[in-house]
Design a protein around this motif. Structure first.
Motif, PDB file in Angstrom:
ATOM      1  N   PRO A 186       0.834  -0.953   0.005  1.00 45.50           N
ATOM      2  CA  PRO A 186       0.107  -0.140  -0.021  1.00 45.50           C
ATOM      3  C   PRO A 186       0.951   1.273  -0.165  1.00 45.50           C
ATOM      4  CG  PRO A 186      -0.032  -1.200   2.259  1.00 45.50           C
ATOM      5  CD  PRO A 186       0.786  -1.902   1.471  1.00 45.50           C
ATOM      6  N   MET A 187       1.989   1.133   0.531  1.00 43.01           N
ATOM      7  CA  MET A 187       2.804   2.432   0.626  1.00 43.01           C
ATOM      8  C   MET A 187       3.413   2.684  -0.671  1.00 43.01           C
ATOM      9  SD  MET A 187       5.947   3.041   3.416  1.00 43.01           S
ATOM     10  CE  MET A 187       7.469   3.813   3.114  1.00 43.01           C
ATOM     11  N   VAL A 188       3.891   1.602  -1.331  1.00 47.46           N
ATOM     12  CA  VAL A 188       4.414   1.846  -2.601  1.00 47.46           C
ATOM     13  C   VAL A 188       3.509   2.199  -3.458  1.00 47.46           C
ATOM     14  CG1 VAL A 188       5.794   0.483  -4.375  1.00 47.46           C
ATOM     15  CG2 VAL A 188       6.235   0.175  -2.049  1.00 47.46           C
ATOM     16  N   PHE A 272      18.130  -2.277   7.956  1.00 46.60           N
ATOM     17  CA  PHE A 272      17.711  -0.768   7.541  1.00 46.60           C
ATOM     18  C   PHE A 272      16.035  -0.745   7.678  1.00 46.60           C
ATOM     19  CE2 PHE A 272      15.866   0.352   3.067  1.00 46.60           C
ATOM     20  CZ  PHE A 272      15.683   1.822   3.290  1.00 46.60           C
ATOM     21  N   THR A 273      15.523   0.391   8.029  1.00 46.76           N
ATOM     22  CA  THR A 273      14.242   0.513   8.119  1.00 46.76           C
ATOM     23  C   THR A 273      13.761   1.604   7.118  1.00 46.76           C
ATOM     24  OG1 THR A 273      14.061  -0.249  10.359  1.00 46.76           O
ATOM     25  CG2 THR A 273      12.392   1.201   9.854  1.00 46.76           C
ATOM     26  N   GLY A 274      12.542   1.320   6.478  1.00 45.16           N
ATOM     27  CA  GLY A 274      12.173   2.336   5.456  1.00 45.16           C
ATOM     28  C   GLY A 274      11.373   3.346   6.024  1.00 45.16           C
ATOM     29  N   MET A 275      11.611   4.109   6.896  1.00 45.25           N
ATOM     30  CA  MET A 275      10.442   5.158   7.348  1.00 45.25           C
ATOM     31  C   MET A 275      11.328   6.620   6.623  1.00 45.25           C
ATOM     32  SD  MET A 275      10.633   5.292  11.386  1.00 45.25           S
ATOM     33  CE  MET A 275      10.269   3.532  11.419  1.00 45.25           C
ATOM     34  N   LEU A 297       5.827  -6.805   0.722  1.00 45.46           N
ATOM     35  CA  LEU A 297       5.113  -5.941   1.661  1.00 45.46           C
ATOM     36  C   LEU A 297       6.382  -5.190   2.302  1.00 45.46           C
ATOM     37  CD1 LEU A 297       2.465  -5.347   2.651  1.00 45.46           C
ATOM     38  CD2 LEU A 297       2.626  -7.103   4.450  1.00 45.46           C
ATOM     39  N   ALA A 298       7.595  -5.939   2.661  1.00 47.37           N
ATOM     40  CA  ALA A 298       8.853  -5.224   3.296  1.00 47.37           C
ATOM     41  C   ALA A 298       9.563  -4.805   2.079  1.00 47.37           C
ATOM     42  CB  ALA A 298       9.412  -6.490   3.915  1.00 47.37           C
ATOM     43  N   GLU A 299       9.061  -3.666   1.519  1.00 41.28           N
ATOM     44  CA  GLU A 299       9.733  -3.097   0.180  1.00 41.28           C
ATOM     45  C   GLU A 299      11.210  -2.587   0.562  1.00 41.28           C
ATOM     46  OE1 GLU A 299       7.588  -1.334   1.972  1.00 41.28           O
ATOM     47  OE2 GLU A 299       8.791   0.176   2.461  1.00 41.28           O
ATOM     48  N   ASP A 300      11.199  -2.074   1.769  1.00 36.15           N
ATOM     49  CA  ASP A 300      12.633  -1.362   2.405  1.00 36.15           C
ATOM     50  C   ASP A 300      13.751  -2.672   2.446  1.00 36.15           C
ATOM     51  OD1 ASP A 300      11.392  -2.695   4.339  1.00 36.15           O
ATOM     52  OD2 ASP A 300      11.558  -1.095   6.082  1.00 36.15           O
ATOM     53  N   PHE A 301      13.236  -3.843   3.100  1.00 32.93           N
ATOM     54  CA  PHE A 301      14.004  -4.953   3.205  1.00 32.93           C
ATOM     55  C   PHE A 301      14.692  -5.535   1.763  1.00 32.93           C
ATOM     56  CE2 PHE A 301      15.121  -9.489   3.147  1.00 32.93           C
ATOM     57  CZ  PHE A 301      15.796  -9.692   4.391  1.00 32.93           C
ATOM     58  N   LEU A 343       6.636  -9.639   9.737  1.00 29.59           N
ATOM     59  CA  LEU A 343       7.464  -9.618   8.446  1.00 29.59           C
ATOM     60  C   LEU A 343       9.008 -10.193   8.547  1.00 29.59           C
ATOM     61  CD1 LEU A 343       6.846  -5.733   7.454  1.00 29.59           C
ATOM     62  CD2 LEU A 343       6.471  -7.622   6.111  1.00 29.59           C
ATOM     63  N   ARG A 344       9.567 -10.101   9.794  1.00 29.73           N
ATOM     64  CA  ARG A 344      10.913 -10.445   9.944  1.00 29.73           C
ATOM     65  C   ARG A 344      10.903 -11.968  10.036  1.00 29.73           C
ATOM     66  NH1 ARG A 344      11.089  -6.361  13.674  1.00 29.73           N
ATOM     67  NH2 ARG A 344      11.508  -7.649  15.412  1.00 29.73           N
ATOM     68  N   LEU A 345       9.909 -12.305  10.411  1.00 30.33           N
ATOM     69  CA  LEU A 345       9.755 -14.031  10.649  1.00 30.33           C
ATOM     70  C   LEU A 345       9.485 -14.505   9.022  1.00 30.33           C
ATOM     71  CD1 LEU A 345       7.343 -14.523  13.587  1.00 30.33           C
ATOM     72  CD2 LEU A 345       9.606 -15.433  13.457  1.00 30.33           C
TER      73      LEU A 345
HETATM   74  C1  LIG Z   1      24.395 -14.921  17.595  1.00 29.70           C
HETATM   75  C2  LIG Z   1      23.153 -13.731  18.083  1.00 29.70           C
HETATM   76  C3  LIG Z   1      22.681 -13.246  16.510  1.00 29.70           C
HETATM   77  C4  LIG Z   1      21.643 -12.258  17.238  1.00 29.70           C
HETATM   78  C5  LIG Z   1      20.840 -11.704  16.096  1.00 29.70           C
HETATM   79  C6  LIG Z   1      19.836 -10.918  16.321  1.00 29.70           C
HETATM   80  C7  LIG Z   1      19.291 -10.317  15.242  1.00 29.70           C
HETATM   81  C8  LIG Z   1      18.403  -9.163  15.247  1.00 29.70           C
HETATM   82  C9  LIG Z   1      17.669  -8.882  14.043  1.00 29.70           C
HETATM   83  C10 LIG Z   1      17.325  -7.795  13.730  1.00 29.70           C
HETATM   84  C11 LIG Z   1      16.867  -6.568  14.872  1.00 29.70           C
HETATM   85  C12 LIG Z   1      16.715  -5.362  14.260  1.00 29.70           C
HETATM   86  C13 LIG Z   1      15.696  -4.854  14.326  1.00 29.70           C
HETATM   87  C14 LIG Z   1      15.587  -3.589  13.611  1.00 29.70           C
HETATM   88  C15 LIG Z   1      14.154  -3.120  13.261  1.00 29.70           C
HETATM   89  C16 LIG Z   1      13.102  -3.823  12.486  1.00 29.70           C
HETATM   90  C17 LIG Z   1      12.115  -2.942  12.295  1.00 29.70           C
HETATM   91  C18 LIG Z   1      11.320  -3.865  11.177  1.00 29.70           C
HETATM   92  O1  LIG Z   1      11.054  -4.831  11.487  1.00 29.70           O
HETATM   93  N1  LIG Z   1      10.867  -3.410   9.941  1.00 29.70           N
HETATM   94  C19 LIG Z   1      10.405  -3.993   8.988  1.00 29.70           C
HETATM   95  C20 LIG Z   1       9.012  -3.232   8.429  1.00 29.70           C
HETATM   96  O2  LIG Z   1       9.604  -1.790   8.054  1.00 29.70           O
HETATM   97  C21 LIG Z   1       8.510  -1.066   8.022  1.00 29.70           C
HETATM   98  O3  LIG Z   1       7.884  -1.349   6.901  1.00 29.70           O
HETATM   99  C22 LIG Z   1       7.106  -0.398   6.254  1.00 29.70           C
HETATM  100  C23 LIG Z   1       7.668   0.997   6.169  1.00 29.70           C
HETATM  101  O4  LIG Z   1       6.949   1.945   5.606  1.00 29.70           O
HETATM  102  C24 LIG Z   1       8.195   1.302   7.463  1.00 29.70           C
HETATM  103  O5  LIG Z   1       8.484   2.664   7.329  1.00 29.70           O
HETATM  104  C25 LIG Z   1       9.225   0.158   7.600  1.00 29.70           C
HETATM  105  O6  LIG Z   1       9.716   0.409   9.062  1.00 29.70           O
HETATM  106  C26 LIG Z   1      11.225  -4.251   7.634  1.00 29.70           C
HETATM  107  O7  LIG Z   1      10.695  -4.432   6.747  1.00 29.70           O
HETATM  108  C27 LIG Z   1      12.396  -5.026   8.274  1.00 29.70           C
HETATM  109  C28 LIG Z   1      13.509  -4.958   8.315  1.00 29.70           C
HETATM  110  C29 LIG Z   1      14.527  -5.886   8.711  1.00 29.70           C
HETATM  111  C30 LIG Z   1      15.740  -5.401   9.151  1.00 29.70           C
HETATM  112  C31 LIG Z   1      16.515  -6.189   9.816  1.00 29.70           C
HETATM  113  C32 LIG Z   1      17.821  -6.496   9.204  1.00 29.70           C
HETATM  114  C33 LIG Z   1      18.850  -7.177  10.279  1.00 29.70           C
HETATM  115  C34 LIG Z   1      19.556  -8.286   9.460  1.00 29.70           C
HETATM  116  C35 LIG Z   1      20.334  -9.005  10.505  1.00 29.70           C
HETATM  117  C36 LIG Z   1      20.996 -10.126   9.771  1.00 29.70           C
HETATM  118  C37 LIG Z   1      21.564 -10.805  11.253  1.00 29.70           C
HETATM  119  C38 LIG Z   1      22.584 -11.529  11.021  1.00 29.70           C
HETATM  120  C39 LIG Z   1      23.113 -12.018  12.239  1.00 29.70           C
HETATM  121  C40 LIG Z   1      24.589 -12.690  12.340  1.00 29.70           C
HETATM  122  C41 LIG Z   1      25.027 -13.058  13.546  1.00 29.70           C
END
Ligand SMILES: CCCCCCCC/C=C\CCCCCCCC(=O)N[C@@H](CO[C@@H]1OC[C@@H](O)[C@H](O)[C@H]1O)[C@H](O)/C=C/CCCCCCCCCCCCC
Ligand SMILES: O=c1ccn([C@@H]2O[C@H](COP(=O)(O)OP(=O)(O)O)[C@@H](O)[C@H]2O)c(=O)[nH]1
Length: 501
Positions: A186-188, A272-275, A297-301, A343-345
């Motif tokens: 919806p946002m895109v 990265f969070t796409g706000m 749905l997670a266009e930012d990711f 989304l993350r799951l």
């Molecule tokens: C040995 C231990 C390892 C521990 C690892 C812990 C991992 C923790 C991972 C992530 C936590 C970070 C959380 C950040 C906040 C994320 C917010 C979020 O979920 N945003 C999602 C939705 O975004 C919105 O979508 C609509 C838009 O309009 C909004 O503005 C947005 O905010 C977004 O889609 C998801 C983003 C995912 C980002 C996480 C990337 C982390 C990658 C980590 C890889 C880990 C490797 C670990 C290796 C050791």
């Protein structure tokens, strides 16, 4: 028939002795009765196992040495998490102190500032929307345009937009209503016409919650100038608002999110969070443009992932994003967390489903307390208390670093907000896991599959039959079965459950 045992050869503690008693029980009475007698006798007569390995070995009839290896391996895991978490805490606290809030000087890096097309997707009105929009209208950046994208023609945000257009007639501003057909996200969907009409190569996606200022835009533009950088994003944070819900949000973004955001950045991992982010349109267009990302749905990711795979680096802006909303509540915060967690799951099941919860203070504290008891005999309650105290203190230091000036609440409010945040994580996790494929955002519910790559609009029939609930109605004393008209999200939400029942 129970296995027959030579009672005389028994007495190898405790398993064989228990089997021997079981054998005696067989002669005494019924099948089930004999088991009960034997089990009770084994616990009463023979002293129970004292170590975890003995306990598992006894329960599962396995040799104790094998079990001690298995249990020992499990007990080592929290120390690996501790090592990782220590790095995350230390690096992010240092980052907040030494790198965050240190603005780049654009004039030193760039001779002529590039034009910026600011895209604002708008849907609905918050009491602070006008303030947020005005902060964009009043930017003193030399060359920018505002592309205001409103979801539909009867959206109340239109009134605010019209008022500000009249107040700032010199601001280069265009309005797009209704989005672009055929885009799921919806946002895109809402932003696509604005993106396609943008006249500058530098695009700033700034969602409706964001309050802006000229310095942060200058800093982001300066960071985008490197040919190796295609994306500059702001770490999410909040403005100072009154109330407990606002405190919980500030604590979440200033501790948990800031920790990962900054630590991952130091490791070169994109978080990265796409706000609020700046990107080069020419580079995104080589990846089929913004509209193409509307199938996720997670266009930012996926934008971050694909740009990274093209060899570009991502930069974090010096100033955290100021989410400025007045209508926050703990329920709305929880719903947002569930949506993000789902989304993350979908996108990173192992990271979000296992690593992330295991690195939260409560699960890790419990796990490590057991491990400390297992290895060193340390009182688990004492260990957990120390663990929580250290975690709490480091979180406070972290939050102060991100805030960079005095907090809008005292230490007691911080404690309450922190406890709520840490405990809510568990509910958020379970609510997100049940019904993980269904994500409600804006006016619709979506169904995700294939690691977030497949997206479809969910119809009620896709999930309405999934939960059969036993209902007791006190007024009539009738116990009945009802099919819940929603997914487990409703079931776990007390307010929604009341409505359903
Ligand atoms: C040995 C231990 C390892 C521990 C690892 C812990 C991992 C923790 C991972 C992530 C936590 C970070 C959380 C950040 C906040 C994320 C917010 C979020 O979920 N945003 C999602 C939705 O975004 C919105 O979508 C609509 C838009 O309009 C909004 O503005 C947005 O905010 C977004 O889609 C998801 C983003 C995912 C980002 C996480 C990337 C982390 C990658 C980590 C890889 C880990 C490797 C670990 C290796 C050791
Ligand atoms: O159906 C929708 C839902 C959201 N948005 C816009 O998308 C941005 C992000 O929405 P939200 O704040 O709900 O996302 P979150 O940050 O909570 O993920 C905001 O500017 C909304 O106005 C939109 O245009 N249409």
């Amino acid at each position: 028939m129970l296995p027959s045992l030579d009672c005389k050869s028994a007495a190898l503690w405790p398993m064989d002795a228990a089997k021997c008693l079981l054998c005696a029980g067989e002669h005494l009475g019924s099948h089930l009765g004999s088991h009960l007698v034997a089990a009770a006798a084994a616990w009463a007569v023979i002293s129970p196992p004292t170590t975890t390995s003995e306990m598992f070995a006894w329960w599962l009839s396995m040799d104790e040495v094998t079990w001690s290896y298995i249990v020992g391996s499990f007990a080592i895991v929290p120390w690996i998490f501790y090592a990782f978490t220590s790095y995350v805490f230390i690096s992010s606290i240092l980052y907040s102190r030494c790198r965050l809030h240190h603005l780049s000087d654009p004039y030193r890096l760039i001779e002529q500032l590039p034009g910026v097309s600011v895209i604002k997707p708008l849907m609905g009105v918050d009491p602070l929307l006008e303030e947020n929009l005005e902060s964009h209208f009043s930017l003193s950046y030399p060359k920018f345009e505002l592309l205001l994208c409103v979801q539909d023609a009867d959206d109340p945000a239109l009134d605010v937009v019209e008022r500000l257009c009249k107040k700032y007639p010199c601001t280069d501003c265009r309005l797009f209503i209704g989005g672009k057909d055929g885009i799921m996200n919806p946002m895109v969907h809402n932003m696509a016409p604005g993106y396609n009409a943008a006249k500058y190569d530098v695009i700033w996606v700034s969602t409706s919650r964001i309050k802006a200022n000229t310095e942060l835009l200058m800093d982001m533009v300066a960071k985008l100038q490197s040919p190796r950088v295609a994306l500059v994003h702001q770490m999410p944070f909040t403005t100072d608002q009154v109330g407990l819900a606002a405190a919980v949000e500030k604590v979440y973004f200033g501790t948990n999110v800031a920790r990962y955001y900054q630590a991952f950045h130091t490791m070169g991992v994109s978080c990265f969070t796409g706000m609020s982010y700046l990107l080069k349109k020419s580079e995104l267009d080589t990846l089929n443009g913004l509209s193409w990302f509307g199938k996720f749905l997670a266009e930012d990711f996926f934008i971050a992932k694909f740009l990274h795979e093209k060899g570009f680096r991502h930069q974090v802006a010096a100033v955290p994003a100021q989410q400025n909303v007045a209508s926050s509540s703990i329920a709305a915060y929880k719903d947002r967390m569930v949506r993000w967690m789902r989304l993350r799951l979908n996108m990173m099941p192992f990271v979000a489903g296992f690593l992330e919860p295991m690195n939260e203070s409560i699960p890790l504290g419990i796990y490590a307390s057991w491990s400390a008891w297992h290895f060193f005999g340390i009182n688990p309650y004492l260990w957990f208390s120390c663990h929580w105290l250290v975690w709490f203190t480091l979180d406070y230091i972290q939050l102060k670093g991100v805030q960079n000036h005095s907090l809008p609440f005292g230490k007691l409010t911080f404690l309450v907000a922190w406890l709520i945040r840490e405990s809510l994580v568990i509910f958020v996790y379970f609510e997100a896991v049940f019904g993980v494929r269904y994500i409600k955002w804006g006016k619709r519910t979506y169904r995700l599959s294939n690691f977030g790559e497949s997206l479809e609009i969910s119809t009620p029939s896709m999930y309405s039959h999934r939960f059969l609930v036993i209902v007791f109605e006190p007024s009539t004393h009738i116990i009945s079965q009802k099919i819940l008209g929603g997914d487990i999200y409703n079931f776990l939400n007390p307010v929604a459950s009341l409505t359903v029942f």
